[in-house]
Scaffold this active site. Structure first.
Site, mmCIF file in Angstrom:
data_model
loop_
_atom_site.group_PDB
_atom_site.id
_atom_site.type_symbol
_atom_site.label_atom_id
_atom_site.label_comp_id
_atom_site.label_asym_id
_atom_site.label_seq_id
_atom_site.Cartn_x
_atom_site.Cartn_y
_atom_site.Cartn_z
ATOM 1 N N GLU A 56 -15.377 3.232 6.925
ATOM 2 C CA GLU A 56 -14.599 3.532 8.151
ATOM 3 C C GLU A 56 -13.989 4.634 8.342
ATOM 4 O O GLU A 56 -13.831 5.162 9.775
ATOM 5 C CB GLU A 56 -13.412 2.341 8.506
ATOM 6 C CG GLU A 56 -12.256 2.398 7.253
ATOM 7 C CD GLU A 56 -11.258 1.516 7.626
ATOM 8 O OE1 GLU A 56 -11.507 0.427 8.579
ATOM 9 O OE2 GLU A 56 -10.131 1.310 6.980
ATOM 10 N N GLY A 102 1.671 3.112 2.302
ATOM 11 C CA GLY A 102 2.887 3.343 3.368
ATOM 12 C C GLY A 102 3.878 2.495 2.815
ATOM 13 O O GLY A 102 5.421 2.763 2.810
ATOM 14 N N VAL A 125 -13.180 -10.043 6.705
ATOM 15 C CA VAL A 125 -13.680 -10.773 5.669
ATOM 16 C C VAL A 125 -13.540 -10.003 4.292
ATOM 17 O O VAL A 125 -13.331 -10.599 3.073
ATOM 18 C CB VAL A 125 -15.358 -10.564 5.863
ATOM 19 C CG1 VAL A 125 -15.987 -11.100 4.546
ATOM 20 C CG2 VAL A 125 -15.708 -11.481 6.944
ATOM 21 N N GLY A 168 0.918 -1.233 0.168
ATOM 22 C CA GLY A 168 -0.074 0.032 0.016
ATOM 23 C C GLY A 168 0.865 1.351 0.010
ATOM 24 O O GLY A 168 1.985 1.257 -0.349
ATOM 25 N N MET A 172 -14.315 -1.234 5.080
ATOM 26 C CA MET A 172 -12.950 -0.788 5.173
ATOM 27 C C MET A 172 -12.742 0.206 4.232
ATOM 28 O O MET A 172 -13.769 0.658 3.383
ATOM 29 C CB MET A 172 -11.891 -1.725 4.920
ATOM 30 C CG MET A 172 -12.000 -2.661 6.243
ATOM 31 S SD MET A 172 -10.738 -4.029 5.941
ATOM 32 C CE MET A 172 -10.432 -4.671 7.525
ATOM 33 N N ARG A 219 -36.256 -4.340 8.334
ATOM 34 C CA ARG A 219 -35.153 -3.740 9.414
ATOM 35 C C ARG A 219 -34.236 -2.765 8.653
ATOM 36 O O ARG A 219 -34.121 -2.698 7.383
ATOM 37 C CB ARG A 219 -34.459 -4.716 9.899
ATOM 38 C CG ARG A 219 -34.968 -5.269 11.155
ATOM 39 C CD ARG A 219 -33.828 -6.044 11.828
ATOM 40 N NE ARG A 219 -34.637 -6.623 13.162
ATOM 41 C CZ ARG A 219 -34.467 -8.036 13.420
ATOM 42 N NH1 ARG A 219 -33.792 -8.726 12.601
ATOM 43 N NH2 ARG A 219 -34.959 -8.528 14.251
ATOM 44 N N ASP A 236 -8.253 -0.837 -0.525
ATOM 45 C CA ASP A 236 -8.804 0.360 -0.190
ATOM 46 C C ASP A 236 -9.085 1.137 -1.642
ATOM 47 O O ASP A 236 -9.874 2.116 -1.673
ATOM 48 C CB ASP A 236 -7.995 1.310 0.534
ATOM 49 C CG ASP A 236 -7.991 0.618 1.837
ATOM 50 O OD1 ASP A 236 -8.602 -0.291 2.178
ATOM 51 O OD2 ASP A 236 -6.788 0.927 2.693
ATOM 52 N N GLY A 262 -19.045 -17.645 -26.032
ATOM 53 C CA GLY A 262 -18.259 -16.384 -26.672
ATOM 54 C C GLY A 262 -18.737 -16.256 -28.008
ATOM 55 O O GLY A 262 -18.324 -15.118 -28.815
HETATM 56 P P1 ADP Z 1 0.373 -0.330 3.456
HETATM 57 O O1 ADP Z 1 1.789 -0.484 2.567
HETATM 58 O O2 ADP Z 1 -0.677 -1.391 3.307
HETATM 59 O O3 ADP Z 1 -0.012 1.061 3.339
HETATM 60 P P2 ADP Z 1 1.735 0.271 6.044
HETATM 61 O O4 ADP Z 1 1.333 1.797 6.088
HETATM 62 O O5 ADP Z 1 1.613 -0.371 7.606
HETATM 63 O O6 ADP Z 1 0.985 -0.769 5.015
HETATM 64 O O7 ADP Z 1 3.357 -0.114 5.800
HETATM 65 C C1 ADP Z 1 3.848 -1.202 5.524
HETATM 66 C C2 ADP Z 1 5.163 -1.044 5.931
HETATM 67 O O8 ADP Z 1 5.977 -0.335 4.791
HETATM 68 C C3 ADP Z 1 5.540 -0.646 7.389
HETATM 69 O O9 ADP Z 1 5.410 -1.664 8.189
HETATM 70 C C4 ADP Z 1 6.950 -0.298 7.063
HETATM 71 O O10 ADP Z 1 8.151 -1.308 7.215
HETATM 72 C C5 ADP Z 1 6.893 0.346 5.932
HETATM 73 N N1 ADP Z 1 6.817 1.757 5.788
HETATM 74 C C6 ADP Z 1 5.582 2.616 5.751
HETATM 75 N N2 ADP Z 1 5.831 3.859 6.026
HETATM 76 C C7 ADP Z 1 7.126 3.754 6.032
HETATM 77 C C8 ADP Z 1 8.031 4.985 5.930
HETATM 78 N N3 ADP Z 1 7.307 6.303 6.129
HETATM 79 N N4 ADP Z 1 9.235 4.848 5.959
HETATM 80 C C9 ADP Z 1 9.866 3.852 5.876
HETATM 81 N N5 ADP Z 1 9.126 2.541 5.992
HETATM 82 C C10 ADP Z 1 7.849 2.857 5.722
#
Ligand code: ADP
Length: 740
Positions: free
Chosen positions: A252, A107, A287, A105, A195, A188, A153, A564
Site C-alpha cells: 500500500e 504510534g 482480511v 504499533g 497492507m 489472467r 506490518d 516428532g
Molecule cells: P499504532 O499503535 O497501531 O501505530 P496509531 O498510530 O493509531 O496506531 O496509535 C494508536 C494510539 O496511540 C493513538 O490513537 C494515540 O492514542 C496514541 N498515540 C499515537 N501517537 C501518539 C503520540 N505521538 N503522542 C501520544 N499518543 C500517541
C-alpha cells in the site's frame, strides 16, 4: 519493585495480542503481582475507572486462539493531548498501578514513550491542581513502561518480527494461492494490494511465498521511469516461458522514483494497455488483520508477554522504557525511544526519497529476502552462453515428506536453469538414485511447486547400503552428475553421510553434496528450524482448536498425540500454541508419579469448574506409557468427574500446503545451497555440507561433523535450543489458583 501492572492493547489490532495478554496476566499472577487490564486502549486509561479491571487466572482462559484483542483497542485522540495524558496518569495512580505494559504499533509506543518522559511533570501538575495527594506524588516519582509491538506490518526497528505479521502473511498467502488458481484458468493478470504502511515486508514476503511475478514495495521503487514497460515485458516473458497466470503484489505504501504513490489501478491500467488483456485488482484489506493467530504468532506473543513481565519487575522506575523484541530467534530488550526513532526514520527516508537509507535500515533478513526475490523473478530460461562452464546438478527429496520440499526444489531448479546449468530431478529419493530414475528438468516442470505440499519428485526413507552404493556410483557416472542437492530429513542426512564415508571406495562420490533440512520433526543438527516444522505446527494448532471446540458441552480430557519421533519440538511448541496443560516428551521421559500428579490436578480442576483438559504427547515420549495407556489410566481415575479421549493426529501433520515461513525459508536456503554447489564445482572442490539457520544466520556445516552433533540413538541433535522454553509453556497453561 512494581506491585501492580496494567496492560492495554492500542492502535490497530493484530493476531496474537490475546496470547500476549494471557502471558502477561498469568506470569504476573505467578509472581504474586496484581494485574489490571485497561480496556479500550488509551481511551480506557483516559476515561475514568470502569475500564480498569482486575484480572485473575481464568479471565484470560480460552483466548489464546482468538484473533483481535479481547480487551479492546482504540485510537484515542485525547491521549495525544497533555490534558489526556494527565488524566491517564491520575487514573493509574488512583488504581494503584505502578507499571504499564503497552501492546501496540509504533504510534502507541510513541505515545507510551512520551507519557513516560512527561511523568514527573504530570505528577507536579496533578499535585498543583490537588488532584493527587503529596503522598501519592511521592510514591510515584517515576513510572515503568514496557512495550510489545503488535503490528501486522512488521515495521518496527530492532525486532525481526512483530506480533501479527506472520498471521497476516498466512492470510495473504491463502488469498494469493486462491487467486493464482483462478488466474491460471483464465490466463489472467492480477494485481493484489496488501497492507504494510511504509513497510514492504508483507508484500515482499507474500510475493516470495507465493511465487508472484513482481512486487512493488516502498523501500525499493522501480529504478526506471518507465517501470510499466519493464513490468509488462517481464510478464510477457513469463507467459512466453509457459506461465498461465501473472501476479503482481503491490504494497500500500509503494511509490515510484519520484515519490508518487502507485495505486492498484495505476498498475492495472498500465498493464491492460501494454499486455492487451484484462487485468484484475484485488485489495485484500482487513482480511489480513483477521482470523486466528498462526502458531508462530501465538508462541511469539506468549514469549514476549512473559519477557515483558520479567522486564517490568526487574526494572527500576527511573529506567528508560524498553520494547520486547525478537532478534535471531531469542527475546531481546530494546530501548523504546531509540527504536521508535529508528522506525520513524525509515518512513522519513522514504518520504524524502532516500531509498538507499530506507533499505539500509531494514533487517538483514529483509534485504536477503529482497535479493532472493529479485533473483527468482529475473530467472527465466535464457539461451546458454557456450563460453561458460556448465554443471549438471541433481536435486532430490529424501526421508519423510515435509511441506516446503517442493518450494525448495523449485527454487534450486529455476535458479540453476537460469544460470545455464543442467538440472536433474531424482525421483523417489535414494531409491530413484539407485534405480537411475533421473530426469532432466525444465522451466515448466516446477510450475506451481512454490505453494504445493508433499513431494512432487517423490521421496522414500531408503538409506543406501551394500550393493546400493555400486548402483549409485554408476548412476552418478552415467548421468555425469557434478553436484547433488538433497532436500530432506534424517534419512537424507544419514545417506549423505554414508556417501561421504564411502568416498575412498567409490571415487564418483567425490562430488559436492549438500543437505537442506526438511522435516516436520525439526530434529536435524545445525539448524534451529527445518522446513516443514512450521506448517506441521500450524496443522497441529488448527486440529487442536477444533478438538477443543468439540468439547464445549462435556467435561473431557484430550490426550493429543503428535509426531516428532524422539524429538519433542512439535509437542512442546504445539502445546505452547494451544495452551496444553501438560506436554509429554521423550527428552524428559514420563514417570508414573508424574501421571499420578496429572490425574490429581485434573480431578481438582474439574471439581472446581474446569471443562476441558488438554495434554499433548510426543509419539515416542515413553514406550510403556503410551497414549492408550495414559487415556485408560485417566479414564479409570477420572471416574464420573471427566471422560477421556485420545486424538492421534497422524499424517495430517505431514500434509498441507507449506506455511509462508516454510516457503520463504525453503526458497532462501535452496538459493544458498545452489550457490554453494556451483561455487564448489567451479573451484573443483567437493566438500559435503548441511545448511542450517542458527541465531538468525545461515551456516554451512561440514558433513563430517554430522555424527558429532547428533544423538544417533534418538535421531535428534545433541543441542536443542527450544528445550529451555518448557518452563514457560508449563507455567502459563497450569490451572489457576481457583482450581486448588
Ligand atoms: P499504532 O499503535 O497501531 O501505530 P496509531 O498510530 O493509531 O496506531 O496509535 C494508536 C494510539 O496511540 C493513538 O490513537 C494515540 O492514542 C496514541 N498515540 C499515537 N501517537 C501518539 C503520540 N505521538 N503522542 C501520544 N499518543 C500517541
Amino acid at each position: 519493585m512494581t506491585k501492580r501492572i496494567g496492560i492495554l492493547t492500542s492502535g490497530g489490532d493484530a493476531q496474537g495480542m490475546n496470547a500476549a495478554v494471557r502471558a502477561v496476566v498469568r506470569t504476573a499472577l505467578d509472581r504474586g503481582v496484581d494485574v489490571y487490564a485497561i480496556y479500550e486502549g488509551y481511551q480506557g486509561l483516559v476515561d475514568d475507572g470502569e475500564y480498569i479491571r482486575k484480572m485473575d487466572w481464568d479471565s484470560v482462559g480460552g483466548i489464546l486462539q482468538l484473533g483481535g484483542t479481547v480487551i479492546g483497542s482504540a485510537r484515542c485522540e485525547a491521549f495525544r493531548t497533555r490534558e489526556g495524558r494527565r488524566r491517564a496518569a491520575k487514573n493509574l495512580i488512583k488504581a494503584g498501578i505502578d507499571g504499564l505494559i503497552v501492546i501496540g504499533g509504533d504510534g502507541s509506543l510513541t505515545g507510551a514513550n512520551l507519557f513516560r518522559q512527561e511523568w514527573p511533570e504530570l505528577m507536579q501538575e496533578l499535585l498543583a491542581a490537588k488532584e493527587i495527594t503529596v503522598e501519592e506524588a511521592a510514591e510515584y516519582p517515576n513510572f515503568s513502561i514496557v512495550g510489545l509491538v503488535g503490528s501486522i506490518d512488521n515495521d518496527f526497528s530492532g525486532t525481526d518480527m512483530t506480533i501479527g505479521a506472520d498471521s497476516a502473511l498466512h492470510r495473504i498467502t491463502e488469498a494469493v494461492d486462491a487467486i493464482t488458481s483462478t488466474a491460471a484458468s483464465h490466463q489472467r493478470t492480477f494485481v493484489v494490494k496488501v497492507m504494510g504502511r511504509n513497510c514492504g515486508y508483507l508484500a515482499l514476503m507474500g510475493a516470495l511465498a507465493t511465487g508472484a511475478d513482481w512486487v512493488l514495495i516502498p523501500e525499493a521503487p522501480p529504478d526506471v521511469e518507465n517501470w510499466q514497460d519493464v513490468l509488462a515485458e517481464r510478464l510477457k516473458a513469463g507467459r512466453k516461458a509457459g506461465r498461465r497466470d501473472s501476479i503482481v503484489i503491490l504494497a500500500e505504501g509503494a511509490r515510484d522514483r519520484n515519490g508518487n504513490y502507485i495505486g492498484s489501478s495505476d498498475v492495472a491500467h498500465a498493464l491492460e494497455e501494454k499486455l492487451n488483456e484484462e487485468v484484475r485488482v484485488t485489495v485484500l484489506g482487513h482480511v489480513q488483520r483477521g482470523g486466528r493467530p498462526s502458531a508462530f504468532d501465538r508462541n511469539l506473543s506468549t514469549l514476549m508477554g512473559y519477557e515483558a513481565v520479567n522486564s517490568i519487575l526487574s526494572a527500576k522506575p527511573e529506567d528508560e522504557p524498553v520494547v520486547i523484541g525478537i532478534r535471531n530467534n531469542r527475546m531481546t530488550r530494546l530501548p523504546m525511544m531509540e527504536s521508535v526513532k529508528k522506525t520513524q526514520a525509515v518512513a522519513e527516508a522514504i518520504s524524502a526519497g532516500d531509498y538507499e537509507r530506507a533499505m539500509s535500515l531494514r533487517s538483514s533478513s529483509f534485504k536477503d529476502a529482497f535479493n532472493t526475490f529479485k533473483t527468482m523473478v529475473r530467472a527465466l530460461p535464457r539461451p546458454v552462453d557456450p563460453s561458460k562452464k556448465r554443471f549438471r546438478i541433481a536435486v532430490m527429496n529424501a526421508g519423510a515428506p515435509a511441506p516446503g520440499m517442493n518450494t525448495a526444489g523449485r527454487a534450486a531448479i529455476r535458479l540453476g536453469l537460469d544460470a545455464g546449468h543442467t538440472m536433474l530431478g531424482v525421483r523417489n529419493g535414494f531409491e530413484g538414485l539407485i534405480e537411475n530414475d533421473v530426469m532432466e528438468m525444465n522451466w515448466m516442470s516446477v510450475n506451481g511447486w512454490a505453494s504445493s505440499g508433499g513431494s512432487v519428485l517423490g521421496t522414500t526413507r531408503r538409506v543406501p547400503k551394500g550393493r546400493d552404493l555400486y548402483a549409485i556410483a554408476r548412476v552418478i557416472e552415467d548421468r555425469r552428475i557434478d553436484a547433488l542437492l538433497i532436500i530432506g530429513g534424517w534419512n537424507a542426512y544419514e545417506s549423505a553421510f554414508i556417501l561421504l564415508k564411502e568416498r575412498g571406495n567409490f571415487p564418483s562420490f567425490n562430488i559436492p553434496m549438500i543437505c537442506l533440512p526438511a522435516s516436520i520433526n525439526n530434529n536435524l543438527p545445525g539448524s534451529e528450524f527445518s522446513i516443514g516444522a512450521d506448517t506441521a505446527l500450524n496443522s497441529i494448532t488448527d486440529a487442536v482448536d477444533k478438538i477443543k471446540q468439540s468439547a464445549v458441552a462435556t467435561r473431557r480430557v484430550f490426550v493429543v498425540e503428535v509426531m516428532g519421533h524422539y524429538c519433542g519440538y512439535l509437542a512442546l511448541m504445539g502445546g505452547m500454541a494451544t495452551g496444553a496443560e501438560r506436554v509429554y516428551m521423550h527428552e524428559e521421559g514420563i514417570k508414573l508419579r508424574d501421571l499420578q500428579t496429572d490425574v490429581e490436578n485434573l480431578l481438582k480442576g474439574f471439581e472446581t469448574g474446569k471443562r476441558l483438559g488438554l495434554m499433548i504427547r510426543n509419539e515416542n515420549a515413553n514406550p510403556v506409557y503410551t497414549t492408550d495407556f495414559i487415556c485408560s489410566l485417566f479414564e479409570e481415575e477420572g471416574g464420573d468427574v471427566f471422560d477421556v479421549r485420545p486424538a492421534i493426529l497422524g499424517h495430517l501433520q505431514q500434509g498441507g500446503d507449506p506455511s509462508p515461513f516454510d516457503r520463504i525459508q525453503a526458497t532462501r536456503l535452496s538459493r544458498m545451497c545452489l550457490e554453494y554447489l556451483i561455487d564448489q564445482c567451479e573451484k573443483k572442490n567437493f566438500d559435503s555440507a548441511f545448511i542450517g539457520m542458527q541465531n538468525g544466520r545461515i551456516f554451512f556445516h561440514d558433513m563430517r561433523d554430522f555424527d558429532r552433533m547428533i544423538d544417533a540413538e534418538h535421531q535428534r541433535p545433541k543441542d536443542q535450543w527450544w528445550l529451555e522454553l518448557k518452563g514457560i509453556a508449563t507455567l502459563l497453561a497450569k490451572q489457576g489458583p481457583n482450581a486448588e
